[in-house]
Design a protein around this motif. Sequence first.
Motif, PDB file in Angstrom:
ATOM      1  N   TRP A   5     -46.834  20.862 -21.941  1.00  0.00           N
ATOM      2  CA  TRP A   5     -47.186  22.268 -21.734  1.00  0.00           C
ATOM      3  C   TRP A   5     -46.752  22.796 -20.372  1.00  0.00           C
ATOM      4  O   TRP A   5     -46.803  23.996 -20.124  1.00  0.00           O
ATOM      5  CB  TRP A   5     -48.699  22.451 -21.884  1.00  0.00           C
ATOM      6  N   LEU A   6     -46.358  21.885 -19.470  1.00  0.00           N
ATOM      7  CA  LEU A   6     -45.927  22.323 -18.147  1.00  0.00           C
ATOM      8  C   LEU A   6     -44.571  23.021 -18.244  1.00  0.00           C
ATOM      9  O   LEU A   6     -43.738  22.670 -19.092  1.00  0.00           O
ATOM     10  CB  LEU A   6     -45.830  21.123 -17.207  1.00  0.00           C
ATOM     11  N   PRO A   7     -44.340  24.013 -17.393  1.00  0.00           N
ATOM     12  CA  PRO A   7     -43.093  24.789 -17.473  1.00  0.00           C
ATOM     13  C   PRO A   7     -41.828  23.939 -17.419  1.00  0.00           C
ATOM     14  O   PRO A   7     -40.863  24.206 -18.122  1.00  0.00           O
ATOM     15  CB  PRO A   7     -43.187  25.720 -16.252  1.00  0.00           C
ATOM     16  N   ASP A   8     -41.816  22.912 -16.594  1.00  0.00           N
ATOM     17  CA  ASP A   8     -40.631  22.066 -16.458  1.00  0.00           C
ATOM     18  C   ASP A   8     -40.799  20.721 -17.138  1.00  0.00           C
ATOM     19  O   ASP A   8     -40.047  19.779 -16.866  1.00  0.00           O
ATOM     20  CB  ASP A   8     -40.300  21.860 -14.974  1.00  0.00           C
ATOM     21  N   GLY A   9     -41.786  20.623 -18.010  1.00  0.00           N
ATOM     22  CA  GLY A   9     -42.041  19.353 -18.681  1.00  0.00           C
ATOM     23  C   GLY A   9     -42.553  18.270 -17.753  1.00  0.00           C
ATOM     24  O   GLY A   9     -42.510  17.089 -18.081  1.00  0.00           O
ATOM     25  N   GLY A  10     -43.035  18.659 -16.595  1.00  0.00           N
ATOM     26  CA  GLY A  10     -43.590  17.713 -15.644  1.00  0.00           C
ATOM     27  C   GLY A  10     -42.594  17.137 -14.655  1.00  0.00           C
ATOM     28  O   GLY A  10     -42.964  16.346 -13.784  1.00  0.00           O
ATOM     29  N   LEU A  11     -41.327  17.540 -14.757  1.00  0.00           N
ATOM     30  CA  LEU A  11     -40.307  16.960 -13.883  1.00  0.00           C
ATOM     31  C   LEU A  11     -40.572  17.257 -12.415  1.00  0.00           C
ATOM     32  O   LEU A  11     -40.188  16.476 -11.539  1.00  0.00           O
ATOM     33  CB  LEU A  11     -38.921  17.478 -14.280  1.00  0.00           C
ATOM     34  N   GLY A  12     -41.237  18.366 -12.128  1.00  0.00           N
ATOM     35  CA  GLY A  12     -41.550  18.701 -10.751  1.00  0.00           C
ATOM     36  C   GLY A  12     -42.557  17.747 -10.126  1.00  0.00           C
ATOM     37  O   GLY A  12     -42.715  17.725  -8.901  1.00  0.00           O
TER      38      GLY A  12
END
Length: 202
Positions: free
Chosen positions: A10-17
Amino acid sequence: MPVLYLFQGWLPDGGLGLAFRPASLTDGQWWPGVLTAMFLHAGWVHVSMNAVGALAFAPPVARLGSGLRGALGFLLFYIVCGVVAALGYGLIHLESQDIMVGASGAVFGLLGAAIRLLGRRDGTLRPLTDRRTLTTATALMVVNALIGLIGFVPGGEAAGIAWEAHAFGFLFGFLTIGLWTRLFGPPRPAFDSTGDLRDPQA
């Protein structure tokens, strides 16, 4: 882990940040990836493998403590294993911009700790010099290195394997579980001289 992976989607960057990047150790951007990377995964196969590993090795380690103190100690041990794994990997690949995610470093820390309990039903740890323990640990680390160098893991064709992180997590768990148990385990009983102190009968 699977629940966290659902939230990760659900995170905007898929958690990559929130992933860990080794080069961040030198450019001042290391926080929070060194901590949060262990709560992220690269896919369902990845998260499933780590979840199964945690289910296999966490219970014997968790039972070394008791009550709230033991639970908090176990959680802290798991997290520190993951952080040490990330830092160790980062120091080896200090200039790399490639990201690393996954709980495998922390899980290998649990594995290292659990090996010290091999064959011990009373919850006591085998000494670091125990031959059976050292043989098992060496074999596991050889297999870990071979898998990492060959790059074979189910569902991991598109990603590298941070086998060095596994090794750092494993060694930390293997070497420090004794100290951790003394800090967070149940208090040792006081000396009791009320029993029969006579020499045992032959």
